[in-house]
Design an enzyme around this catalytic site. Structure first.
Site, PDB file in Angstrom:
ATOM      1  N   ASN A 109      73.026 -37.513 -35.751  1.00 25.88           N
ATOM      2  CA  ASN A 109      72.047 -36.435 -35.845  1.00 25.88           C
ATOM      3  C   ASN A 109      71.961 -35.861 -37.256  1.00 25.88           C
ATOM      4  O   ASN A 109      70.880 -35.653 -37.805  1.00 25.88           O
ATOM      5  CB  ASN A 109      72.383 -35.314 -34.860  1.00 25.88           C
ATOM      6  CG  ASN A 109      72.264 -35.761 -33.414  1.00 25.88           C
ATOM      7  OD1 ASN A 109      71.894 -36.892 -33.133  1.00 25.88           O
ATOM      8  ND2 ASN A 109      72.596 -34.863 -32.486  1.00 25.88           N
ATOM      9  N   THR A 154      24.836 -28.314 -54.948  1.00 26.85           N
ATOM     10  CA  THR A 154      25.325 -27.585 -53.776  1.00 26.85           C
ATOM     11  C   THR A 154      24.450 -28.022 -52.605  1.00 26.85           C
ATOM     12  O   THR A 154      23.254 -28.280 -52.787  1.00 26.85           O
ATOM     13  CB  THR A 154      25.225 -26.054 -53.949  1.00 26.85           C
ATOM     14  OG1 THR A 154      23.850 -25.679 -54.088  1.00 26.85           O
ATOM     15  CG2 THR A 154      26.000 -25.579 -55.169  1.00 26.85           C
ATOM     16  N   HIS A 155      25.045 -28.156 -51.443  1.00 22.27           N
ATOM     17  CA  HIS A 155      24.323 -28.624 -50.251  1.00 22.27           C
ATOM     18  C   HIS A 155      23.685 -30.002 -50.478  1.00 22.27           C
ATOM     19  O   HIS A 155      22.692 -30.353 -49.839  1.00 22.27           O
ATOM     20  CB  HIS A 155      23.226 -27.633 -49.831  1.00 22.27           C
ATOM     21  CG  HIS A 155      23.699 -26.217 -49.706  1.00 22.27           C
ATOM     22  ND1 HIS A 155      24.353 -25.746 -48.602  1.00 22.27           N
ATOM     23  CD2 HIS A 155      23.631 -25.174 -50.582  1.00 22.27           C
ATOM     24  CE1 HIS A 155      24.659 -24.461 -48.777  1.00 22.27           C
ATOM     25  NE2 HIS A 155      24.233 -24.097 -49.978  1.00 22.27           N
ATOM     26  N   SER A 276      28.738 -59.291 -49.313  1.00 21.46           N
ATOM     27  CA  SER A 276      28.371 -59.434 -47.908  1.00 21.46           C
ATOM     28  C   SER A 276      28.390 -60.904 -47.519  1.00 21.46           C
ATOM     29  O   SER A 276      28.049 -61.770 -48.316  1.00 21.46           O
ATOM     30  CB  SER A 276      26.970 -58.851 -47.679  1.00 21.46           C
ATOM     31  OG  SER A 276      26.450 -59.260 -46.432  1.00 21.46           O
ATOM     32  N   LYS A 282      24.340 -57.996 -52.044  1.00 20.05           N
ATOM     33  CA  LYS A 282      25.175 -56.813 -51.835  1.00 20.05           C
ATOM     34  C   LYS A 282      26.400 -56.764 -52.752  1.00 20.05           C
ATOM     35  O   LYS A 282      27.034 -57.778 -53.024  1.00 20.05           O
ATOM     36  CB  LYS A 282      25.644 -56.741 -50.383  1.00 20.05           C
ATOM     37  CG  LYS A 282      24.550 -56.501 -49.367  1.00 20.05           C
ATOM     38  CD  LYS A 282      23.862 -55.166 -49.562  1.00 20.05           C
ATOM     39  CE  LYS A 282      24.755 -54.005 -49.223  1.00 20.05           C
ATOM     40  NZ  LYS A 282      25.173 -53.977 -47.809  1.00 20.05           N
ATOM     41  N   ASN A 284      29.395 -54.044 -52.473  1.00 20.29           N
ATOM     42  CA  ASN A 284      29.797 -52.911 -51.647  1.00 20.29           C
ATOM     43  C   ASN A 284      30.992 -52.153 -52.229  1.00 20.29           C
ATOM     44  O   ASN A 284      31.950 -52.759 -52.725  1.00 20.29           O
ATOM     45  CB  ASN A 284      30.151 -53.383 -50.238  1.00 20.29           C
ATOM     46  CG  ASN A 284      28.969 -54.027 -49.540  1.00 20.29           C
ATOM     47  OD1 ASN A 284      27.830 -53.618 -49.725  1.00 20.29           O
ATOM     48  ND2 ASN A 284      29.244 -55.044 -48.730  1.00 20.29           N
ATOM     49  N   GLU A 289      35.338 -46.767 -49.635  1.00 21.70           N
ATOM     50  CA  GLU A 289      35.143 -46.572 -48.197  1.00 21.70           C
ATOM     51  C   GLU A 289      36.454 -46.672 -47.438  1.00 21.70           C
ATOM     52  O   GLU A 289      36.701 -45.897 -46.498  1.00 21.70           O
ATOM     53  CB  GLU A 289      34.145 -47.600 -47.671  1.00 21.70           C
ATOM     54  CG  GLU A 289      32.724 -47.369 -48.174  1.00 21.70           C
ATOM     55  CD  GLU A 289      31.766 -48.483 -47.803  1.00 21.70           C
ATOM     56  OE1 GLU A 289      30.569 -48.322 -48.077  1.00 21.70           O
ATOM     57  OE2 GLU A 289      32.207 -49.517 -47.258  1.00 21.70           O
ATOM     58  N   TYR A 316      69.038 -31.428 -31.431  1.00 18.46           N
ATOM     59  CA  TYR A 316      68.402 -32.731 -31.581  1.00 18.46           C
ATOM     60  C   TYR A 316      67.962 -33.277 -30.224  1.00 18.46           C
ATOM     61  O   TYR A 316      68.642 -33.124 -29.217  1.00 18.46           O
ATOM     62  CB  TYR A 316      69.353 -33.731 -32.244  1.00 18.46           C
ATOM     63  CG  TYR A 316      68.719 -35.095 -32.469  1.00 18.46           C
ATOM     64  CD1 TYR A 316      67.965 -35.335 -33.606  1.00 18.46           C
ATOM     65  CD2 TYR A 316      68.857 -36.118 -31.524  1.00 18.46           C
ATOM     66  CE1 TYR A 316      67.353 -36.565 -33.805  1.00 18.46           C
ATOM     67  CE2 TYR A 316      68.251 -37.347 -31.717  1.00 18.46           C
ATOM     68  CZ  TYR A 316      67.500 -37.564 -32.851  1.00 18.46           C
ATOM     69  OH  TYR A 316      66.898 -38.779 -33.053  1.00 18.46           O
ATOM     70  N   GLN A 321      62.992 -39.132 -33.103  1.00 15.70           N
ATOM     71  CA  GLN A 321      62.936 -40.472 -33.693  1.00 15.70           C
ATOM     72  C   GLN A 321      61.500 -40.817 -34.101  1.00 15.70           C
ATOM     73  O   GLN A 321      61.276 -41.627 -35.003  1.00 15.70           O
ATOM     74  CB  GLN A 321      63.466 -41.514 -32.702  1.00 15.70           C
ATOM     75  CG  GLN A 321      63.469 -42.941 -33.228  1.00 15.70           C
ATOM     76  CD  GLN A 321      64.195 -43.887 -32.294  1.00 15.70           C
ATOM     77  OE1 GLN A 321      65.422 -43.813 -32.154  1.00 15.70           O
ATOM     78  NE2 GLN A 321      63.458 -44.761 -31.630  1.00 15.70           N
ATOM     79  N   LYS A 324      59.689 -40.677 -37.950  1.00  8.00           N
ATOM     80  CA  LYS A 324      59.765 -41.622 -39.064  1.00  8.00           C
ATOM     81  C   LYS A 324      58.546 -42.520 -39.220  1.00  8.00           C
ATOM     82  O   LYS A 324      58.006 -42.659 -40.317  1.00  8.00           O
ATOM     83  CB  LYS A 324      61.033 -42.477 -38.926  1.00  8.00           C
ATOM     84  CG  LYS A 324      62.283 -41.692 -39.197  1.00  8.00           C
ATOM     85  CD  LYS A 324      63.518 -42.429 -38.771  1.00  8.00           C
ATOM     86  CE  LYS A 324      64.609 -41.450 -38.417  1.00  8.00           C
ATOM     87  NZ  LYS A 324      64.262 -40.578 -37.278  1.00  8.00           N
TER      88      LYS A 324
END
Length: 459
Positions: A109, A154-155, A276, A282, A284, A289, A316, A321, A324
């Site tokens: 522990n 903005t926006h 692509s 293409k 990409n 992404e 504990y 466990q 992790k």
């Protein structure tokens, strides 16, 4: 027979054994486990719990086991459950009863609490280095683009003209906060729990401060129940990693937009793009992404550990466990994303002419037109109304503010003179904002100077 099997008459079911075992993911902490065990063995000898000769023998053998793990000659066993029992099993196989003395006064522990703290401390240092490398890329782009005018938004609507340098420095501030957040989190990670035992410490005369010094900890825990059951530091680091990924994802979203034909502000380098399988034209932005998508994965790790810990009584419990895999995955994901993002950014081409042209649209200089009227002693709210009507007129006639004639301006507001054209020039709009934190060159240079000083700090 398992090292803890004295109380049991039956062996563990194979399916249960596999389910219970954590060696497949916690084996990555072998260095920390051996380092912690080495310090514990030294302390046992120093305190007279075992002889100095036994202590030295254990330390020497642990070093041999470390070498064998790193050269691939040692094999981990599912049946030994976790990294702690695997290392101890290897030790006992080599030196017999002397190896069985290592675990005196120690529990898995407090051992696992020690290992995960040491592991996350090391990973925090590594991630801070990566973030500093990313900052250098951003600073270099900023230094090269002090005069590159672009629209600020903005926006997602064009708002005011800024520079690419100013935009890059917005992200230097974010990543500097990420570094400070990690460094602050590291302070709470770097507290030594060994000596807490299973939950109620030990009757042996341990020198916990000695072990803390040996392992480079800043201090020790002061409650054995909390020492073994605390995972706040895991949650806190998960939160810090989630914020890093949020910043990367926001940046990626902008770069994805800028890379579209509609914006054409940037072009991804071939080395950081993909094609692509069906559309030959293409190119990409898959790196951006993927990073944007992986942010959700790191958020999931944070939600996992929060949910695991929310209903656990002291001290504990085996639920812990589960801390992790989620934090390991979050660490791995962040370490995967930062350098590839830095490379993508460093190799990217910025279309400066397109950015400048973009800044000229959308009436980004309207606020400066209002400020021009304020300098003519017109109250700001009245100036705002006048410029609003001017923008409406220009929109209806398909013109930019710079394309209106002086007669058209005076028909709306007689106080406007020929100096309006200088006031609303994009360069004037940018360079007039010299206040600290603004987009003017002299202001951005101060930010860059601060950023460079930040890189020289030790965390």
């Amino acid at each position: 027979m398992k090292l803890w099997g004295g109380r049991f008459e039956k062996g563990t079911d194979e399916l249960v054994n596999d389910f219970n075992s954590s060696i497949r993911f916690d084996k990555r902490m072998y260095k920390q486990d051996i380092k912690g065990s080495t310090a514990h063995a030294k302390m046992l000898g120093k305190c007279g719990v075992i002889t100095e000769e036994e202590s030295a023998f254990i330390v020497k053998t642990l070093a041999e086991i470390l070498d064998e793990i790193e050269n691939g000659t040692a094999q981990f066993m599912i049946d030994a459950e976790d990294i702690h029992m695997n290392i101890e099993t290897m030790l006992i196989a080599k030196i017999g009863d002397t190896g069985k003395k290592l675990h005196t006064g120690r529990s898995r522990n407090d051992q696992v609490a020690l290992d995960i703290r040491m592991y996350l401390r090391d990973e925090t240092d590594e991630i801070i280095k990566m973030l500093k490398d990313l900052l250098r890329v951003l600073i270099n782009i900023a230094k090269d683009n002090l005069d590159t005018i672009m629209p600020g938004y903005t926006h997602l609507q064009k708002a005011q003209p800024i520079t690419l340098a100013h935009h890059m420095c917005a992200y230097t501030q974010m990543f500097e906060r990420d570094i400070m957040r990690l460094a602050d989190c590291r302070k709470r990670i770097n507290i030594m729990p060994l000596g807490s035992g299973a939950l109620a410490a030990t009757t042996y005369p341990f020198d916990r401060e000695f072990v803390a010094r040996e392992l480079g900890f800043d201090g020790i825990t002061y409650n054995s129940l909390d020492g073994v059951s605390d995972r706040d530091f895991v949650i806190e680091m998960s939160g810090a990693l989630s914020i890093i990924m949020m910043h990367l994802s926001r940046f990626c979203e902008e770069l994805i937009l800028w890379n579209t034909n509609e914006f054409s502000f940037v072009e991804m380098d071939d080395s950081c793009s993909t094609g692509s399988s069906i559309m030959p034209q293409k190119k990409n932005p898959d790196v951006a992404e993927l990073i944007r998508g992986k942010a959700g994965r790191v958020y999931g790790s944070l939600m996992t550990i929060l949910t695991v810990m929310k209903g656990i009584p002291l001290a504990y419990n085996k639920d812990m466990q589960e801390d992790k895999e989620c934090i390991f995955d979050a660490v791995d994901t962040v370490k995967l994303c930062i350098p590839v993002f830095a490379k993508m950014l460093d190799t990217m081409k910025f279309n400066k002419d397109v950015m400048y042209k973009g800044a000229g649209g959308g009436f980004t200089n309207a606020t400066d037109a209002a400020d021009y009227l304020v300098r003519k002693n017109i109250p700001f709210r009245k100036a705002h109304e006048i410029v609003g009507k001017t923008v409406l007129y220009a929109t209806k006639h398909g013109k930019a503010l710079s394309e209106l004639t002086l007669d058209e301006y005076k028909a709306i507001c007689p106080e406007i003179d020929g100096d309006i054209y200088y006031a609303i020039d994009l360069k004037t709009c940018v360079e007039g904002r010299k206040i600290i934190g603004g987009p003017a060159k002299e202001a951005v240079l101060k930010t860059i100077e601060k950023d460079i000083s930040f890189l020289e700090k030790e965390f």
